[in-house]
Design an enzyme around this catalytic site. Structure first.
Site, PDB file in Angstrom:
ATOM      1  N   GLU A 109       9.792 -91.053  10.115  1.00  0.00           N
ATOM      2  CA  GLU A 109      10.400 -91.986  11.057  1.00  0.00           C
ATOM      3  C   GLU A 109       9.780 -91.824  12.439  1.00  0.00           C
ATOM      4  O   GLU A 109       9.479 -90.713  12.872  1.00  0.00           O
ATOM      5  CB  GLU A 109      11.909 -91.768  11.121  1.00  0.00           C
ATOM      6  N   CYS A 146       7.971 -92.104  20.050  1.00  0.00           N
ATOM      7  CA  CYS A 146       8.367 -90.779  19.568  1.00  0.00           C
ATOM      8  C   CYS A 146       7.802 -90.610  18.164  1.00  0.00           C
ATOM      9  O   CYS A 146       8.179 -91.339  17.240  1.00  0.00           O
ATOM     10  CB  CYS A 146       9.890 -90.667  19.565  1.00  0.00           C
ATOM     11  N   CYS A 171      20.474 -80.636  14.512  1.00  0.00           N
ATOM     12  CA  CYS A 171      19.411 -81.617  14.275  1.00  0.00           C
ATOM     13  C   CYS A 171      19.447 -82.163  12.854  1.00  0.00           C
ATOM     14  O   CYS A 171      19.526 -81.398  11.885  1.00  0.00           O
ATOM     15  CB  CYS A 171      18.057 -80.960  14.551  1.00  0.00           C
ATOM     16  N   GLY A 187      10.106 -82.810  12.643  1.00  0.00           N
ATOM     17  CA  GLY A 187       9.216 -81.667  12.560  1.00  0.00           C
ATOM     18  C   GLY A 187       9.042 -80.924  13.872  1.00  0.00           C
ATOM     19  O   GLY A 187       9.391 -81.408  14.953  1.00  0.00           O
ATOM     20  N   GLU A 188       8.499 -79.732  13.775  1.00  0.00           N
ATOM     21  CA  GLU A 188       8.170 -78.884  14.920  1.00  0.00           C
ATOM     22  C   GLU A 188       6.658 -78.925  15.138  1.00  0.00           C
ATOM     23  O   GLU A 188       5.885 -78.417  14.316  1.00  0.00           O
ATOM     24  CB  GLU A 188       8.647 -77.450  14.653  1.00  0.00           C
ATOM     25  N   SER A 221       6.780 -81.507  22.401  1.00  0.00           N
ATOM     26  CA  SER A 221       8.096 -80.893  22.552  1.00  0.00           C
ATOM     27  C   SER A 221       8.283 -79.840  21.468  1.00  0.00           C
ATOM     28  O   SER A 221       8.030 -80.098  20.285  1.00  0.00           O
ATOM     29  CB  SER A 221       9.199 -81.948  22.457  1.00  0.00           C
ATOM     30  N   SER A 243      12.741 -77.224  24.241  1.00  0.00           N
ATOM     31  CA  SER A 243      14.154 -77.413  23.935  1.00  0.00           C
ATOM     32  C   SER A 243      14.863 -76.068  24.058  1.00  0.00           C
ATOM     33  O   SER A 243      14.780 -75.227  23.165  1.00  0.00           O
ATOM     34  CB  SER A 243      14.325 -77.981  22.516  1.00  0.00           C
ATOM     35  N   ASN A 286      18.438 -75.556  25.039  1.00  0.00           N
ATOM     36  CA  ASN A 286      19.672 -75.876  24.300  1.00  0.00           C
ATOM     37  C   ASN A 286      20.737 -74.787  24.304  1.00  0.00           C
ATOM     38  O   ASN A 286      21.778 -74.943  23.656  1.00  0.00           O
ATOM     39  CB  ASN A 286      19.356 -76.238  22.842  1.00  0.00           C
ATOM     40  N   ASN A 338      23.832 -86.093  20.121  1.00  0.00           N
ATOM     41  CA  ASN A 338      23.913 -87.251  19.233  1.00  0.00           C
ATOM     42  C   ASN A 338      24.264 -86.749  17.830  1.00  0.00           C
ATOM     43  O   ASN A 338      23.446 -86.086  17.201  1.00  0.00           O
ATOM     44  CB  ASN A 338      22.579 -88.007  19.208  1.00  0.00           C
ATOM     45  N   CYS A 375      17.759 -88.859  19.948  1.00  0.00           N
ATOM     46  CA  CYS A 375      17.260 -87.493  19.875  1.00  0.00           C
ATOM     47  C   CYS A 375      18.103 -86.663  18.920  1.00  0.00           C
ATOM     48  O   CYS A 375      19.324 -86.607  19.027  1.00  0.00           O
ATOM     49  CB  CYS A 375      17.283 -86.883  21.272  1.00  0.00           C
TER      50      CYS A 375
END
Length: 382
Positions: A98, A116, A130, A170-171, A202, A230, A232, A315, A358
């Protein structure tokens, strides 16, 4: 010497122009012709000559959500998987990725679009908040599959992409070689010609990958690459609970590495991200702890901030244990940070109802498979 028919499958996707010219030269095609085909493929979306037949993963699903700044579009591409049988045995019916096209209106009222992009199918990092993490890692994307998302957004969706952020599935630092090859392709002035300063990686904080980026950003043309971390969480206890990676690289080591990376980039702006989760990391004392952790990035020489903190209201993922935060709580937390000297902004929420915001990207069919954790390994670059 091979004929045009034999060379029609030399795809430019994921290659710099120099590498494409080299591949074409091996097939008996001159540099001028190869360069022209390369440029037209990226600029006009036309595959001709050696670029004819280049395949981009088809868009199989599209969701749109209107907003104050324009329409947010999430599109899903289905990858061609030669080893689809193996994935089917694991309960993965399709290899889908996506991407999201996000409209933004700046101070001058000019509308721009940020893409993105995803770097993996699923993710191995296991972050509790996530959606992608609930899929586990299926596999990493190739440079061509990463660049194919830009090509689809530009030439299939008809969007004029101004910025690219590696904030999708993904990272990125877990697939660093492919990500850097894709960026080299996207910034090639003979092709997509995206400015390096308009691309941001990111990461959740793979310290091994960040250390490799210290070397990367010191190479010619790479210093302006954007970086976002991130965070967090305000402390190790909270971060361990919601981001398993922190058990390997704690917040002290992470901060020290970011300080080194900042120096390697000549103190260019760094972006920090903080997903605000009700009852988890939103207490007043958390703002104080976060401000302390960010202290090396708050002021540089001449009194300018090095770090910008984006506070992102959570989210909810599917079957989320937490709701989205109340707007008053978001405002209070941002105000507390500003009072403590943090350059903080509230990230505007876009695409939440279409699962395009996000932390919400992820293929539901893959998420239903039996989760198989993947041990993280060090990212490498030749």
């Amino acid at each position: 010497m091979r004929s045009d028919a034999d060379t029609s499958r030399i795809s430019p996707l994921g290659l710099t122009c120099d590498r494409y010219v080299e591949a074409c030269r091996d097939a008996g095609i001159g540099a001028a012709r190869a360069t022209g085909c390369y440029t037209r493929y990226y600029r006009e979306g036309v595959g001709e000559g050696p670029a004819a037949g280049a395949e981009v993963a088809p868009i199989v699903k599209r969701l749109t959500e209107p907003g104050d700044e324009g329409v947010t579009t999430k599109f899903c591409q289905r990858l061609n998987a030669p080893d689809a049988g193996r994935f089917a045995e694991q309960g993965v019916p399709h290899l889908d990725i996506e991407s999201v096209i996000i409209p933004m209106v700046g101070r001058t009222s000019r509308r721009s679009h940020t893409l993105c992009v995803s770097s993996q199918v699923g993710c191995a990092m296991g972050c509790e908040f996530c959606e992608t993490a609930q899929m586990g890692l299926v596999r990493s994307l190739t440079p061509a599959e990463i660049v194919g998302q830009w090509w689809a957004a530009t030439h299939l969706e008809g969007a004029e992409i101004d910025n690219i952020v590696f904030m999708g599935m993904g990272e990125p630092l877990d697939n660093l070689d492919a990500v850097l090859d894709a960026i080299a392709c996207l910034t090639d002035h003979r092709g997509a010609a995206v400015p390096m300063s308009n691309i941001t990686i990111s990461t959740v904080g793979r310290v091994d990958g960040l250390r490799k980026l210290i070397d990367v950003v010191q190479q010619p043309g790479w210093k302006r690459l954007g970086l976002a971390l991130s965070v967090n969480a305000p402390n190790d206890e909270v971060r361990n609970a919601i981001m398993p990676l922190n058990k390997r690289w704690g917040m002290a080591e992470l901060r020290d590495t970011m300080v080194e990376l900042s120096a390697a980039r000549s103190n260019r702006k760094l972006l920090f991200e903080y997903v605000l989760i009700p009852g988890v990391n939103d207490a007043p004392e958390h703002a104080g702890q976060l401000a302390e952790w960010l202290s090396p990035f708050l002021r540089a020489e001449r009194g300018k901030h090095i770090g910008l903190l984006n506070v992102i209201p959570y989210n909810p993922r599917r079957n989320s244990p937490w709701p989205a935060p109340d707007e008053d709580d978001v405002t209070r937390f941002v105000d507390d940070l500003r009072d403590l000297g943090v350059y903080a902004k509230r990230r505007r929420t876009k695409g939440r109802t279409s699962m395009a915001a996000c932390g919400q990207l992820g293929t539901e069919d893959i998420r239903k498979r039996q989760y198989v954790p993947v041990t993280t390994t060090g990212a490498t670059r030749a």
